[in-house]
Scaffold this active site. Structure first.
Site, short mmCIF file in Angstrom:
data_model
loop_
_atom_site.label_atom_id
_atom_site.label_comp_id
_atom_site.label_asym_id
_atom_site.label_seq_id
_atom_site.Cartn_x
_atom_site.Cartn_y
_atom_site.Cartn_z
N LYS A 296 0.52 -1.14 0.04
CA LYS A 296 0.03 -0.05 -0.07
C LYS A 296 0.76 1.21 0.24
CE LYS A 296 -4.19 -2.14 1.54
NZ LYS A 296 -3.67 -3.67 1.63
C1 PLP Z 1 -4.31 -4.61 1.03
C2 PLP Z 1 -3.45 -6.18 0.98
C3 PLP Z 1 -4.09 -6.95 -0.10
C4 PLP Z 1 -4.93 -6.95 -0.93
O1 PLP Z 1 -5.06 -5.91 -1.90
P1 PLP Z 1 -6.52 -5.30 -2.55
O2 PLP Z 1 -5.94 -4.16 -3.24
O3 PLP Z 1 -7.48 -5.11 -1.38
O4 PLP Z 1 -6.79 -6.46 -3.46
C5 PLP Z 1 -2.95 -7.94 -0.32
N1 PLP Z 1 -2.01 -8.28 0.73
C6 PLP Z 1 -1.72 -7.34 1.56
C7 PLP Z 1 -0.27 -7.46 2.46
C8 PLP Z 1 -2.43 -5.99 1.83
O5 PLP Z 1 -2.02 -5.14 2.86
#
Ligand code: PLP
Length: 488
Positions: free
Chosen positions: A126
């Site tokens: 993120k």
């Molecule tokens: C947020 C997240 C996901 C999922 O991603 P999306 O964009 O919601 O599909 C997968 N792995 C980790 C470690 C995350 O923080």
């Protein structure tokens, strides 16, 4: 470049990039998408092979953010994508690559690659988008000396990525709710150890759903929202999605030497934000063969791609798993893909998602009594899917450690487990590494019998002083707290 809502009554009702930057949902409840996807030519793709990550980000973003002056956009991407920000990569010397790709498995002409997306300050992917968002917000607000108060709820990764992106930014404050004592010790320490004046951590005596309900209650008070300049940074934010498009290009360019080659991606998925960016990259002309959505036991997405039925889960059917950032009951970005799947027919999207609210889902399988047959077109968009269980993740973490001497996190393990089923000869399969193992040590300890290595600087995280305010689920008190601290 103009943007339109997936539920727009008229395609003449458009907005530019800066207008949707600070908002969330469109007023009609839809999500914003560009009127048309910009295309990337063969010559451009070849020229991009030589670019740094920051320059590649600039080239891609300028196709979408056409109302930000080019020199300013370039300054923002250069400031965001540096080796200093994305420094937590395992092989430290590769930090300059921002999202280094390594070969994990090679079996004849079948290969499995790992693209590291979690080298940023909070050790999860993120940061890739949120760091840019922080700089874009600050830039947008500086123009007219405006303020933005970000108000959100988190169960872990999103909240910390937002706080690390917004800390110390002019004109921005972050009010982040989290369920008291429900996050891992690492995640709690990561957020609560921030001492910045513009960061307000609020621990709520309740569960994550209580936090989310409070965010909704406050956001539904439109006059309060307006006077207090409340905004969000959740996963439907368009700028977050578009920032993620960049690493699909980077991964493709790293895994190929000529534009005639194709690659596939496997993406550990929850809210469909990450893989939605892959879909957009493919729509722009990037030679992606397959986009494989990997889910955990919360398999809403896997069910749709296998059967054509989209059925959101009740809270009692939503499981707490060892890949908690994928524990979702519905996928908030999925509407963007459905819009393309039904031929960008906004009236149809409106009807289908109205049905999600009234009847819990829709069925596009084409079977008698279903709501349509567009599921038969899913393969044209390259989508495939698979799911894994806790036992699969633990076994995958163990054998990746044994065979390649790398500890992967449980979300990435979901990806590797599913990717192995879909890898095709002659098409490199890139698994997106969405977090570092250190962030989810409980499962690493279970799988490997030893702690995950911590990147430098994180050794004593849990012993740092923590700053947070403990509150109940009283909405009136929450509003008073916000008002008292925004000074507006
Ligand atoms: C947020 C997240 C996901 C999922 O991603 P999306 O964009 O919601 O599909 C997968 N792995 C980790 C470690 C995350 O923080």
């Amino acid at each position: 470049m103009q943007y339109v809502s997936t539920r727009a009554a008229s395609k003449a009702d458009t907005q530019d990039f800066s207008a949707i930057l600070l908002g969330g949902l469109a007023p009609d409840g839809g999500l914003y998408l560009p009127l048309t996807y910009p295309q990337v030519s063969d010559a451009e793709l070849s020229a991009w092979r030589a670019l740094s990550y920051a320059d590649l980000a600039y080239e891609i973003l300028r196709k979408f953010a056409t109302d930000i002056p080019k020199a300013e956009l370039k300054a923002l991407t250069s400031k965001t994508y540096t080796a200093a920000v994305y420094r937590n990569v395992r092989d430290g010397e590769r930090a300059a690559e921002i999202t280094p790709v390594r070969v994990l498995e090679q079996d004849g002409d079948k290969s499995l690659l790992l693209q590291a997306l979690s080298n940023g300050p909070t050790l999860a992917f993120k940061d890739m988008a949120m760091q840019l968002l922080g700089n874009l917000f600050e830039h947008a607000l500086a123009k007219d000396g405006a303020h933005l108060n970000i108000f959100g709820a988190t169960s872990g990764d999103t909240g910390s990525a937002a706080e690390y992106a917004m800390r110390g930014k002019q004109g921005i404050r972050v009010f982040m709710l989290s369920p008291h004592k429900k996050m891992s010790a690492f995640q709690t320490a990561q957020m609560f150890s921030l001492q910045d004046e513009n960061i307000y951590n609020i621990a709520i005596k309740g569960v994550f759903d209580d936090c989310q309900d409070m965010v909704k209650a406050v956001s539904n008070d439109l006059p309060f929202k307006r006077t207090q300049k409340i905004g969000t940074v959740n996963s439907i934010n368009w700028a977050r999605v578009v920032a993620q498009v960049v690493y699909y290009f980077r991964g493709y360019l790293a895994a190929t030497t000529a534009n005639s080659q194709k690659v596939s991606f496997t993406v550990p998925s929850g809210n469909f934000g990450n893989i939605c960016a892959g879909h957009i990259a493919r729509m722009m002309g990037l030679p992606i063969d397959k986009l494989v959505a990997a889910t955990n036991e919360n398999d809403v997405l896997d069910e749709f791609f296998r059967t054509g039925v989209y059925r959101v889960r009740r809270s009692s059917e939503t499981y707490h798993t060892s890949s908690p950032s994928m524990d979702i009951s519905k996928a908030s970005n999925f509407e963007r893909f459905i819009y393309d799947l039904v031929g960008q027919d906004a009236a149809r999207v409106r009807a289908l998602f109205h049905q999600v609210e009234t009847a819990g889902g829709f069925d596009l399988s084409g079977k008698p009594g279903s709501d349509g047959d567009e599921w038969t077109r899913v393969a044209q968009f390259g989508f495939q899917s698979g799911r894994s269980t806790h036992a699969d993740r633990v076994a995958t973490i163990r054998d990746v450690q044994d065979d390649y001497d790398i500890a992967i996190d449980p979300h990435t393990a979901d990806g590797v487990f599913v990717a192995r089923k879909f890898a095709q000869p002659g098409v490199p399969m890139i698994v997106l590494e969405t977090a570092l193992a250190a962030k989810f040590n409980e499962t690493i300890l279970e799988a490997l019998g030893q702690d995950a290595a911590r990147p430098a600087g994180f050794e004593d995280l849990e012993s740092l002083p923590q700053k947070f305010t403990l509150m109940t689920t009283d909405v009136a008190q929450m509003k008073a707290y916000i008002a008292a601290h925004t000074g507006l």
